[in-house]
Scaffold this motif. Structure first.
Motif, mmCIF file in Angstrom:
data_model
loop_
_atom_site.group_PDB
_atom_site.id
_atom_site.type_symbol
_atom_site.label_atom_id
_atom_site.label_comp_id
_atom_site.label_asym_id
_atom_site.label_seq_id
_atom_site.Cartn_x
_atom_site.Cartn_y
_atom_site.Cartn_z
ATOM 1 N N ARG A 61 -14.435 -26.962 -44.422
ATOM 2 C CA ARG A 61 -15.400 -27.287 -46.347
ATOM 3 C C ARG A 61 -15.731 -25.961 -46.349
ATOM 4 O O ARG A 61 -15.327 -24.588 -44.957
ATOM 5 C CB ARG A 61 -16.307 -28.144 -45.898
ATOM 6 C CG ARG A 61 -15.774 -29.596 -45.630
ATOM 7 C CD ARG A 61 -16.480 -30.949 -45.534
ATOM 8 N NE ARG A 61 -17.543 -30.897 -46.424
ATOM 9 C CZ ARG A 61 -17.625 -31.618 -46.988
ATOM 10 N NH1 ARG A 61 -17.777 -33.275 -46.149
ATOM 11 N NH2 ARG A 61 -18.562 -32.314 -48.210
ATOM 12 N N TYR A 73 -10.638 -34.608 -51.508
ATOM 13 C CA TYR A 73 -10.944 -36.407 -51.056
ATOM 14 C C TYR A 73 -12.458 -37.361 -52.077
ATOM 15 O O TYR A 73 -13.496 -35.881 -52.149
ATOM 16 C CB TYR A 73 -11.155 -36.525 -50.219
ATOM 17 C CG TYR A 73 -11.055 -35.319 -48.954
ATOM 18 C CD1 TYR A 73 -9.515 -36.308 -48.855
ATOM 19 C CD2 TYR A 73 -10.957 -34.124 -48.400
ATOM 20 C CE1 TYR A 73 -8.230 -35.623 -47.770
ATOM 21 C CE2 TYR A 73 -9.094 -33.676 -47.563
ATOM 22 C CZ TYR A 73 -8.332 -34.444 -47.263
ATOM 23 O OH TYR A 73 -7.549 -33.744 -46.375
ATOM 24 N N HIS A 76 -15.191 -34.074 -51.760
ATOM 25 C CA HIS A 76 -15.161 -33.042 -50.522
ATOM 26 C C HIS A 76 -13.931 -32.303 -51.069
ATOM 27 O O HIS A 76 -12.783 -33.624 -51.073
ATOM 28 C CB HIS A 76 -14.803 -34.429 -49.222
ATOM 29 C CG HIS A 76 -14.470 -33.896 -47.951
ATOM 30 N ND1 HIS A 76 -15.205 -34.383 -46.803
ATOM 31 C CD2 HIS A 76 -13.484 -33.560 -47.683
ATOM 32 C CE1 HIS A 76 -14.628 -33.440 -46.119
ATOM 33 N NE2 HIS A 76 -13.598 -33.408 -46.826
ATOM 34 N N GLU A 120 -12.000 -29.471 -48.691
ATOM 35 C CA GLU A 120 -11.050 -28.470 -47.746
ATOM 36 C C GLU A 120 -9.945 -27.864 -48.260
ATOM 37 O O GLU A 120 -9.672 -28.248 -49.570
ATOM 38 C CB GLU A 120 -10.266 -29.570 -46.864
ATOM 39 C CG GLU A 120 -11.120 -30.594 -46.065
ATOM 40 C CD GLU A 120 -10.968 -31.243 -45.107
ATOM 41 O OE1 GLU A 120 -11.592 -32.609 -43.748
ATOM 42 O OE2 GLU A 120 -10.336 -31.817 -44.928
#
Length: 130
Positions: free
Chosen positions: A47, A81, A87, A89
């Motif tokens: 992240r 996400y 979220h 990444e």
């Protein structure tokens, strides 16, 4: 040494030629934050906050720009996400993994030879013992 261009967009790839698109890639990869971000991502997807923590001293703006450029050139994938909060990444692509190898060698060389380089620089500046 020039290498024939397989896309046909120009005659060949030559990083020494001023107008060769290779220069853009070399400029990106020679950037310390790009080289360090690629190295940090060798451990797997991360992240933004984890990358920023790992790359001590990088500002959020510079890291964002670096990751965008690495994504634009195909070295990094960005996956969002759907969660609250979002979220996101970042992960190396196959291309990113391939360039991580030589960049890792450069990082290791720097760590292994820092004292030699600093000693030479200090001597050149007249700061060496003698």
């Amino acid at each position: 040494m020039a290498v024939a261009c397989t896309t046909g967009s120009h005659a060949d790839h030559d990083v020494y030629a001023a107008l060769c698109p290779c220069r853009d890639v070399l400029t990106l990869l020679a950037n310390k934050w790009a080289a360090l971000a690629i190295g940090a991502l060798e451990d797997g997807p991360q992240r933004f906050g984890a990358l920023q923590k790992r790359l001590q001293g990088v500002s959020p703006k510079v890291l964002t720009n670096t990751l965008r450029r690495l994504e634009d050139f195909g070295f990094v994938d960005r996956t969002v996400y759907p969660a609250v909060p979002l979220h996101v990444e970042y992960a190396l692509t196959v291309l990113g993994e391939s360039v991580a190898v030589p960049l890792g060698s450069v990082r290791t060389w720097v760590e292994d030879h820092l004292d030699d380089v600093r000693g030479t620089a200090a001597e050149s500046a007249g700061c060496g013992a003698g």
